[in-house]
Every structure is written in structure tokens, then in C-alpha cells.
Design a protein around this motif. Structure first.
Motif, PDB file in Angstrom:
ATOM      1  N   TRP A  62       0.866  -1.090   0.153  1.00 59.15           N
ATOM      2  CA  TRP A  62      -0.022   0.020   0.145  1.00 59.15           C
ATOM      3  C   TRP A  62       0.945   1.437   0.055  1.00 59.15           C
ATOM      4  O   TRP A  62       2.065   1.261   0.451  1.00 59.15           O
ATOM      5  N   VAL A  63       0.195   2.278  -0.626  1.00 58.65           N
ATOM      6  CA  VAL A  63       1.080   3.535  -0.540  1.00 58.65           C
ATOM      7  C   VAL A  63       1.289   4.031   0.879  1.00 58.65           C
ATOM      8  O   VAL A  63       0.432   4.178   1.794  1.00 58.65           O
ATOM      9  N   GLY A  64       2.524   4.544   1.148  1.00 64.13           N
ATOM     10  CA  GLY A  64       2.884   4.915   2.467  1.00 64.13           C
ATOM     11  C   GLY A  64       3.075   3.970   3.396  1.00 64.13           C
ATOM     12  O   GLY A  64       3.440   4.241   4.513  1.00 64.13           O
ATOM     13  N   VAL A  65       2.957   2.762   3.248  1.00 64.90           N
ATOM     14  CA  VAL A  65       3.333   1.663   4.196  1.00 64.90           C
ATOM     15  C   VAL A  65       4.472   0.983   3.911  1.00 64.90           C
ATOM     16  O   VAL A  65       4.693   0.617   2.572  1.00 64.90           O
ATOM     17  N   GLU A  66       5.215   0.861   4.846  1.00 63.46           N
ATOM     18  CA  GLU A  66       6.755   0.001   4.675  1.00 63.46           C
ATOM     19  C   GLU A  66       6.811  -1.290   5.877  1.00 63.46           C
ATOM     20  O   GLU A  66       6.439  -0.855   6.986  1.00 63.46           O
ATOM     21  N   ALA A  72       6.248  -9.211   8.196  1.00 62.72           N
ATOM     22  CA  ALA A  72       5.496  -9.626   9.222  1.00 62.72           C
ATOM     23  C   ALA A  72       4.945  -8.503  10.040  1.00 62.72           C
ATOM     24  O   ALA A  72       4.063  -8.931  10.703  1.00 62.72           O
ATOM     25  N   SER A  73       5.497  -7.469  10.111  1.00 61.80           N
ATOM     26  CA  SER A  73       4.868  -6.099  10.447  1.00 61.80           C
ATOM     27  C   SER A  73       5.255  -5.036  10.137  1.00 61.80           C
ATOM     28  O   SER A  73       5.990  -4.892   8.937  1.00 61.80           O
ATOM     29  N   VAL A  74       4.127  -4.065  10.216  1.00 61.11           N
ATOM     30  CA  VAL A  74       4.283  -2.608   9.712  1.00 61.11           C
ATOM     31  C   VAL A  74       5.319  -1.748  10.410  1.00 61.11           C
ATOM     32  O   VAL A  74       5.437  -1.736  11.562  1.00 61.11           O
ATOM     33  N   TYR A  75       6.664  -1.448   9.497  1.00 62.57           N
ATOM     34  CA  TYR A  75       7.740  -0.728  10.218  1.00 62.57           C
ATOM     35  C   TYR A  75       7.558   0.697   9.993  1.00 62.57           C
ATOM     36  O   TYR A  75       8.044   1.414  11.110  1.00 62.57           O
ATOM     37  N   SER A  76       6.909   1.214   8.826  1.00 61.97           N
ATOM     38  CA  SER A  76       6.974   2.650   8.552  1.00 61.97           C
ATOM     39  C   SER A  76       5.526   3.029   8.110  1.00 61.97           C
ATOM     40  O   SER A  76       5.120   2.301   7.124  1.00 61.97           O
ATOM     41  N   ASP A  90      -9.526   5.551  18.214  1.00 60.10           N
ATOM     42  CA  ASP A  90      -8.721   4.812  18.980  1.00 60.10           C
ATOM     43  C   ASP A  90      -8.669   3.224  18.604  1.00 60.10           C
ATOM     44  O   ASP A  90      -9.430   2.964  17.509  1.00 60.10           O
ATOM     45  N   ASN A  91      -7.898   2.378  18.946  1.00 61.77           N
ATOM     46  CA  ASN A  91      -7.620   1.202  18.335  1.00 61.77           C
ATOM     47  C   ASN A  91      -7.336   0.863  17.179  1.00 61.77           C
ATOM     48  O   ASN A  91      -8.030   0.030  16.634  1.00 61.77           O
ATOM     49  N   THR A  92      -6.733   1.874  16.416  1.00 55.96           N
ATOM     50  CA  THR A  92      -6.156   1.784  14.951  1.00 55.96           C
ATOM     51  C   THR A  92      -4.708   2.216  15.124  1.00 55.96           C
ATOM     52  O   THR A  92      -4.215   0.928  15.072  1.00 55.96           O
ATOM     53  N   LEU A  93      -4.024   3.069  14.820  1.00 55.06           N
ATOM     54  CA  LEU A  93      -2.503   3.070  14.723  1.00 55.06           C
ATOM     55  C   LEU A  93      -1.948   2.904  15.953  1.00 55.06           C
ATOM     56  O   LEU A  93      -0.793   2.271  15.839  1.00 55.06           O
ATOM     57  N   GLY A  94      -2.544   3.060  17.189  1.00 54.36           N
ATOM     58  CA  GLY A  94      -2.106   2.388  18.380  1.00 54.36           C
ATOM     59  C   GLY A  94      -1.727   1.048  18.599  1.00 54.36           C
ATOM     60  O   GLY A  94      -1.041   0.403  19.206  1.00 54.36           O
ATOM     61  N   GLN A  95      -2.355   0.371  17.359  1.00 60.48           N
ATOM     62  CA  GLN A  95      -1.975  -1.222  17.477  1.00 60.48           C
ATOM     63  C   GLN A  95      -0.891  -1.544  16.657  1.00 60.48           C
ATOM     64  O   GLN A  95      -0.715  -2.891  16.695  1.00 60.48           O
ATOM     65  N   LEU A  96      -0.051  -0.580  15.952  1.00 61.91           N
ATOM     66  CA  LEU A  96       0.875  -1.077  14.989  1.00 61.91           C
ATOM     67  C   LEU A  96       2.124  -1.211  16.047  1.00 61.91           C
ATOM     68  O   LEU A  96       3.054  -0.319  16.246  1.00 61.91           O
ATOM     69  N   ALA A  97       2.260  -2.314  16.726  1.00 60.11           N
ATOM     70  CA  ALA A  97       3.284  -2.466  17.833  1.00 60.11           C
ATOM     71  C   ALA A  97       4.650  -2.286  17.348  1.00 60.11           C
ATOM     72  O   ALA A  97       5.575  -1.915  18.108  1.00 60.11           O
ATOM     73  N   GLN A  98       5.041  -2.663  16.184  1.00 63.12           N
ATOM     74  CA  GLN A  98       6.268  -2.673  15.717  1.00 63.12           C
ATOM     75  C   GLN A  98       6.628  -1.537  15.079  1.00 63.12           C
ATOM     76  O   GLN A  98       7.847  -1.182  14.152  1.00 63.12           O
ATOM     77  N   LEU A  99       5.900  -0.423  15.053  1.00 64.59           N
ATOM     78  CA  LEU A  99       6.042   0.860  14.167  1.00 64.59           C
ATOM     79  C   LEU A  99       7.248   1.570  14.628  1.00 64.59           C
ATOM     80  O   LEU A  99       7.387   1.794  15.795  1.00 64.59           O
ATOM     81  N   ARG A 100       8.114   2.077  13.448  1.00 64.69           N
ATOM     82  CA  ARG A 100       9.403   2.745  13.985  1.00 64.69           C
ATOM     83  C   ARG A 100       8.868   4.471  13.558  1.00 64.69           C
ATOM     84  O   ARG A 100       9.642   5.202  14.215  1.00 64.69           O
ATOM     85  N   VAL A 101       8.480   4.225  12.328  1.00 64.45           N
ATOM     86  CA  VAL A 101       8.075   5.812  11.912  1.00 64.45           C
ATOM     87  C   VAL A 101       6.755   6.063  11.542  1.00 64.45           C
ATOM     88  O   VAL A 101       6.342   5.304  10.951  1.00 64.45           O
ATOM     89  N   LEU A 102       6.285   7.366  12.198  1.00 64.94           N
ATOM     90  CA  LEU A 102       4.880   7.745  11.885  1.00 64.94           C
ATOM     91  C   LEU A 102       5.041   8.888  11.319  1.00 64.94           C
ATOM     92  O   LEU A 102       5.203  10.185  11.966  1.00 64.94           O
ATOM     93  N   SER A 103       4.513   9.431  10.206  1.00 64.71           N
ATOM     94  CA  SER A 103       4.263  10.739   9.574  1.00 64.71           C
ATOM     95  C   SER A 103       3.015  10.830   8.846  1.00 64.71           C
ATOM     96  O   SER A 103       2.633  10.288   8.116  1.00 64.71           O
TER      97      SER A 103
END
Length: 663
Positions: A62-66, A72-76, A90-103
Motif C-alpha cells: 500500500w501507498v505510504g506503508v513499509e 511480518a509487521s508494519v515498520y513505517s 482509538d484502537n487503530t494506529l496505536g495497535q501497530l506495535a512494531q512501528l518505527r516511523v509515523l508521519s
């Protein structure tokens, strides 16, 4: 003896099973939970139609997703300027437990951050600038220990900045400017903090010593902040009086004061009278001496007069100081030189009228300070007081004669000049609509009327025609193209000002001191050319397209100059992110914006010979401007023939935009 081979076979079998499991995961892995969280987010947040996520494909495409290497998980997650509107559920982006970069910068997100953001414990970079987020400082941010960069600038956050930010021991950048934060500024002890900005808030009190290493611009706009690097703080309370126990023999002291009170009063009265008499005599002596000096030089100006050429060091919008007025009167009036007007001028005043005019500072530029001067009969002109002029009077006059011959509707005419040993003044028409810089960058935010696409194109094309006329008919290199030197008429026609002044400053002075607009070769040769003008104009076009100032501290997350930032975004096929978010509300203009972007990128080519000439730029822009009328009436077709910079039909040349960049 048979036990050992059997155990060996068991180990081989287990290893084979493990390898098969790992390989199967690498092939078929899909971040299922993260995908559901992203779909929940995008389904609850209105967004522009250009952001389309297909639920039937992997989220990693998907566009913008890395994703990570194993998918196995969304990194950026990077979704800047995609038209996101409203609060973050609530309970959307906060569930991306492996996220490193959020813009999520440059959208229209509102409300406060969800409480479950505190679950993003691996997050390193958070970019939420240029939104409408509100509420107190997000409580979950200080609990994210791996954060290195946090940008919450240009939002509506209020309340105090928490001391708990010291928990972010790896923090290197913190940007909180242009919000409504209030209260005391906490002491932040991170040694690795190199980028910091809390300007344009409502903070008060003393700046902590741990933050005093940052420049004053990092704290500007907080009227009640004080201490280094800002002016020192003043004590709110007087020094405490000595304690009563420390006063020896209090009753005898009081008794002594009562006995001496009459004598003390008489002594004070006599002493005061003598002091006043001596002070009056001293003042009379100084006044007489000053009057003698003035009578030997020249007749002083009327009381209260302010001169237009002074206050070179003043702030924009302020009047001239008394000392600067005196210096200009001595420099301009002492030699009894006259204003030199050019033929065909519309003004009839002399130097004395100009010196008696009231004045206010319009701004300080790279070649001098400009003043708005209102003469006694009501005429308003702009006077530029040049600095660091390094040529003789004759050389100055030759340059002025060439500039005074320039006549074009998109060039601000030079009406007169003045030269003396101490003062060099230029007189121009006053343009009440102001500059492109003020219109494009001033008062961005709620309540602002955006500069629409039609007017941006009109400004760009009229400015190009003025610059082309300077190059072709005037044989003049502008040398200082920038948004503040493009002045506007009420109909949004752009007019080029401050042209052709670089020969006055010698080879040691950079022709263009605004780093964001300078061509690469000018940094080395310190010499402006027609091609360097084209480069600066290309940067100006990028400024109109992106809404970003070329000389701002950073562009997005990269911290690079404007042309390189645009190239990096286009190279990653994120062309939509380049354009100003204020243009996203207009329809049927995407093709024209991309065409103008192609022209701009050709102009900012690092190789001068690969840049087009200004007449060619004008022709390509006129080709864009001949579009059909849109449904909302933004574009009108032209029935007139294409006109070049001199008002004549240009010779036939290729009308295909350059192919150096294909966004």
C-alpha cells in the motif's frame, strides 16, 4: 551404541522442520493484525481519493506503508499531505506495535492523540506538524523511550510542556513551535538534543540553563520568556529587608531619628535646591554649545521631521531614529547634491521634500533597507538606502542610466537616484499590494485566504515576462531574484524589483545573499549570470508550487534545500506530496501543476547550459496558461496571440516542456 545415531537423526529432522517453517513464513507472511488496524483507521478517517488501499492485496504494497524484511509487521507509515480530516480513532494506529516511523504531517487532523499511542514503544520518529491537533501535550509521548525526533509544530496544543520529556533520553530533535503551550519551560537534560524550537507559544519565565545553548530564534514569539539567549530576567521582588533581630538597639535608633528629623528635612531641601541649580546651569551650557556647532554647519531640519533614508538597522515597520536622521541629513544635505530623475517620470519633488517626508521601514534586503516615504503633498514612494556600495560616482551613474531606461509593465521602474559620499538612495514606485513573499507565507493558518492556483500562475507568468524583458531588451542581469523582490499589483500581476544592482557591490560581495535562491555556480564564482537568474526563478516557481520558503531551516523531514527536496520526493514517485496543501482544494489543476513543476525543475538544473533561457520559459508557461475553462471557472482561455516579453509574438520554437524531470 545405537542410541547416538538415533539422536543424530532426531536432530537432523528437527532442523529440517525449523528451516521449512522459517521459509514458509518468509514466503506467505502477512501483517494481519497491522492490516486490520490500518483498514480500521482509513475507514474512519475521511481522506483524499488518491489514497486507495486495496484490502485484497498485502498491506506492505500500500501507498505510504513499509514493512520489515519478513513482511511480518508494519515498520513505517508515511501519509503526509494526503487530505486526512478529523480525529485519529482509538484502537487503530496505536495497535501497530512494531512501528518505527509515523508521519501524518500536512493534513487536517484534529482533536487530541488517542491514549493507546503509548503502546508504540518502538517508535523512533513522530511527525505530526501542520495539522489542527489540539488539547494538552500528548500524555503518551513521554512514555515512548526510543523516540529520537518529535515534531508537533503548527498545531493547536495548549497547556504546559511536561518535565517528563526528560524520559526521552535518545531525543535529538523537538519541534513545538506555533502552538499555544503556556507555563514555564522545563529543563531538558538530553545531551544529544541538537534541534529544538518552542517559538510562537505563550511560555513564560526564565529559560533553563540546559536550553540556553540554542539560538534566540528557538524561543522567539514568547513575550514573557527571558534569560539567555534572550534579554536577562528582572527580579519580581525587592531584596529582603534585614531581620529585626539583626538591628542593634532598635529603640535608641528610633529616638535618634525623631530628634534629627527637622534638621534632616532642612538639609535635604537645601541640598536639593543647590543640585537643581547646578543641573540647570550645566544644561544651559550644553545647549548653547550645541547651538554654536549647528550654526557652523547647516540649518537644522524642522522639529519632529523624520528622514526616509535612516534607520538602516531598525526593525521592519518602525520609524527612523533621531541619530540616523541626523546622519542622513549630514550625508545627503551636506554635499548639496540633487536627486537625478529619469525622463518620462511622474514625480516633481526634490531632495529637501524627500528629507522632510515621514518614513517607515518596509524591510531589510540583501542590498539595503527599503522605506515607504509619504511626502507632504501626499505622494508615496519607496526609497531604498543602499549599503556596501563599492564603485565610484561615475560608475554608479552609468549603472543607474542603464536601469532607468527599463520600461515594462512587469518591472518596477526606477524613478530617481541620489549619490553622495555617505548616502546612495534609489526611488521607486510604491506597490500597495505588497510582495509575493508576504502573500504566500504570511499568516498561514486558520482565517487565511489561500493564494489560489490561477493567481499563482498569473504571478509566475507576469514575473517571467518581466525578467525576460530585463534579459532580452535591457541586457540586464537581475542578480537577486526572490519572493520578496516580486511586488504585486491589485490584479495580482507580478512586477520585478531590485534588478541590476549587483555591479555596485564589487566582486567580493555575493550577488545573491539569500542562500535558498542561489545557483550552485554562484557560490563559487560569486558572479551572477543570465543562467543563474533562471535558476533563481526556478526556485521561485518551486516556492509557488510547494508553498515552502527556500531559506527555511528544514523542509519536511530532510533538512535540504528546496530543489533537492523536490527531486527526492519526485524520485520516490510521491509527486502529490510536493504541492502546497492549500492547492488541494482546487480541482482540474493537477496537469497544469505537473507541467509547471517540469519547467521549474529544468530551470534549477545544476548544469547552467541545460537551463532554458527566460524567453523560452515564458513561451512554455504561456502554453500552460491556454487551458480550457474549468467547471468552477478557475481557468479562462485566451483569444489573444501569445506575447513575448516585449509584447510581440515570439519566434517559433519548441513548445514541449523539458524532459529533465518526469514526476
Amino acid at each position: 551404541m545405537a542410541v547416538f545415531p538415533r539422536n543424530g537423526l532426531n536432530w537432523v529432522f528437527l532442523m529440517a522442520v525449523m528451516v521449512m517453517v522459517v521459509l514458509s513464513r518468509r514466503v506467505d507472511s502477512e501483517p494481519t493484525q497491522d492490516k486490520q488496524a490500518l483498514l480500521a483507521f482509513i475507514s474512519q478517517v475521511p481522506h483524499a481519493s488518491r489514497l486507495q488501499w486495496n484490502p485484497n492485496t498485502s498491506a506492505c504494497t500500500w501507498v505510504g506503508v513499509e514493512c520489515d524484511a519478513n513482511n511480518a509487521s508494519v515498520y513505517s507509515l508515511r501519509l503526509p499531505g494526503v487530505g486526512l480530516v478529523g480525529p485519529i480513532p482509538d484502537n487503530t494506529l496505536g495497535q501497530l506495535a512494531q512501528l518505527r516511523v509515523l508521519s501524518l504531517r500536512s493534513n487536517r487532523l484534529s482533536g487530541s492523540l488517542p491514549s493507546d499511542f503509548s503502546k508504540l514503544t518502538l517508535l523512533r520518529s513522530l511527525y505530526l506538524q501542520n495539522n489542527n491537533l489540539s488539547g494538552s501535550f500528548p500524555s503518551g509521548i513521554p512514555s515512548l523511550p526510543r523516540l529520537t525526533r518529535v515534531d508537533l509544530s503548527t498545531n493547536n496544543f495548549t497547556g504546559p510542556i511536561p518535565f517528563s520529556l526528560n524520559n526521552l533520553t535518545k531525543l535529538t530533535g523537538l519541534f513545538l513551535e506555533k502552538n499555544g503551550f503556556s507555563g514555564l519551560l522545563p529543563s531538558l537534560s538530553q545531551s544529544g538534543l541538537v534541534d529544538f524550537n518552542v517559538s510562537d507559544n505563550n511560555l513564560n519565565g526564565s529559560i533553563p540553563s540546559s536550553l540556553s545553548r540554542f539560538p534566540s530564534s528557538a524561543f522567539a514569539g514568547n513575550l514573557n520568556l527571558c534569560g539567555g539567549p534572550l534579554p536577562p530576567c528582572f527580579p519580581f521582588f525587592p531584596s529582603p529587608s534585614p531581620s529585626p533581630s539583626g538591628l542593634p538597639q532598635t529603640p535608641p535608633v528610633k529616638k535618634s531619628k525623631k530628634k534629627l528629623s527637622t534638621a534632616a528635612i532642612v538639609a535635604i531641601a537645601v541640598g536639593s535646591a543647590v543640585f537643581l541649580i547646578l543641573l540647570l546651569l550645566l544644561l544651559l551650557f550644553c545647549c548653547r554649545r550645541r547651538q554654536r556647532r549647528q550654526s557652523k554647519t547647516q540649518k537644522p531640519p524642522p522639529p519632529g521631521v523624520r528622514s526616509v533614508g535612516a534607520a538602516a538597522g531598525g526593525d521592519p515597520g518602525t520609524s527612523s531614529s533621531k541619530d540616523d536622521v541626523t546622519g542622513l541629513m549630514e550625508g545627503a544635505g551636506g554635499e548639496r547634491n540633487k536627486l537625478v530623475f529619469f525622463d518620462g517620470g511622474v514625480y516633481s519633488f526634490d531632495l529637501e521634500d524627500l528629507l522632510r517626508a515621514s518614513a517607515e521601514v518596509l524591510g531589510k534586503g540583501s542590498v539595503g533597507t527599503s522605506y515607504k516615504a509619504v511626502l507632504e503633498e501626499g505622494t508615496t514612494v519607496v526609497v531604498k538606502r543602499l549599503k556596501d556600495v563599492a564603485v565610484s560616482k561615475r560608475e554608479f551613474e552609468v549603472v543607474m542610466e542603464g536601469l532607468g531606461r527599463v520600461k515594462h509593465e512587469n518591472v518596477v521602474p526606477l524613478r530617481a537616484y541620489y549619490f553622495s559620499k555617505d548616502e546612495k538612495l534609489l526611488v521607486y514606485d510604491f506597490m500597495p499590494a505588497g510582495s509575493l513573499s508576504a502573500l504566500l507565507h504570511g499568516s498561514r493558518g486558520s482565517g487565511r485566504t489561500p493564494l489560489d492556483w490561477d493567481n499563482r500562475m498569473k504571478i509566475a507568468l507576469s514575473t517571467a515576462r518581466g525578467l525576460s524583458h530585463l534579459h532580452v531588451s535591457g541586457k540586464i542581469i537581475h542578480g537577486n531574484i526572490k519572493a520578496s523582490n516580486v511586488l504585486l499589483r491589485h490584479d495580482h500581476d507580478g512586477c520585478v524589483s531590485d534588478f541590476g544592482l549587483t555591479p555596485l557591490f564589487g566582486a567580493t560581495t555575493p550577488p545573491n545573499r539569500i542562500a535558498g535562491y542561489r545557483a550552485p555556480e554562484v557560490l563559487e564564482t560569486r558572479k551572477a549570470t543570465y543562467k543563474s537568474d533562471v535558476y533563481s526563478f526556478g526556485v521561485l516557481l518551486l516556492e509557488l508550487l510547494t508553498g515552502k520558503s527556500p531559506n527555511q531551516a528544514s523542509l519536511g523531514e530532510e533538512g535540504i534545500d528546496l530543489p533537492r527536496w523536490v527531486q527526492s520526493v519526485v524520485r520516490e514517485e510521491w509527486t502529490a506530496e510536493v504541492f502546497d496543501v492549500e492547492l488541494m482544494r482546487y480541482h482540474n489543476i493537477e496537469e497544469e501543476m505537473v507541467q509547471l513543476l517540469q519547467i521549474a525543475m529544468a530551470c534549477v538544473s545544476t548544469v547552467p547550459d541545460q537551463r532554458p533561457d527566460m524567453p523560452e520559459v515564458v513561451r512554455m508557461m504561456e502554453e500552460i496558461n491556454r487551458g480550457e475553462t474549468t467547471d468552477d471557472g478557475l481557468r479562462q482561455s485566451s483569444d489573444e496571440p501569445s506575447k513575448g516579453s516585449d509584447g510581440h509574438t515570439p519566434p517559433q520554437e519548441s513548445r514541449t516542456p523539458p524532459r529533465s524531470v518526469t514526476p
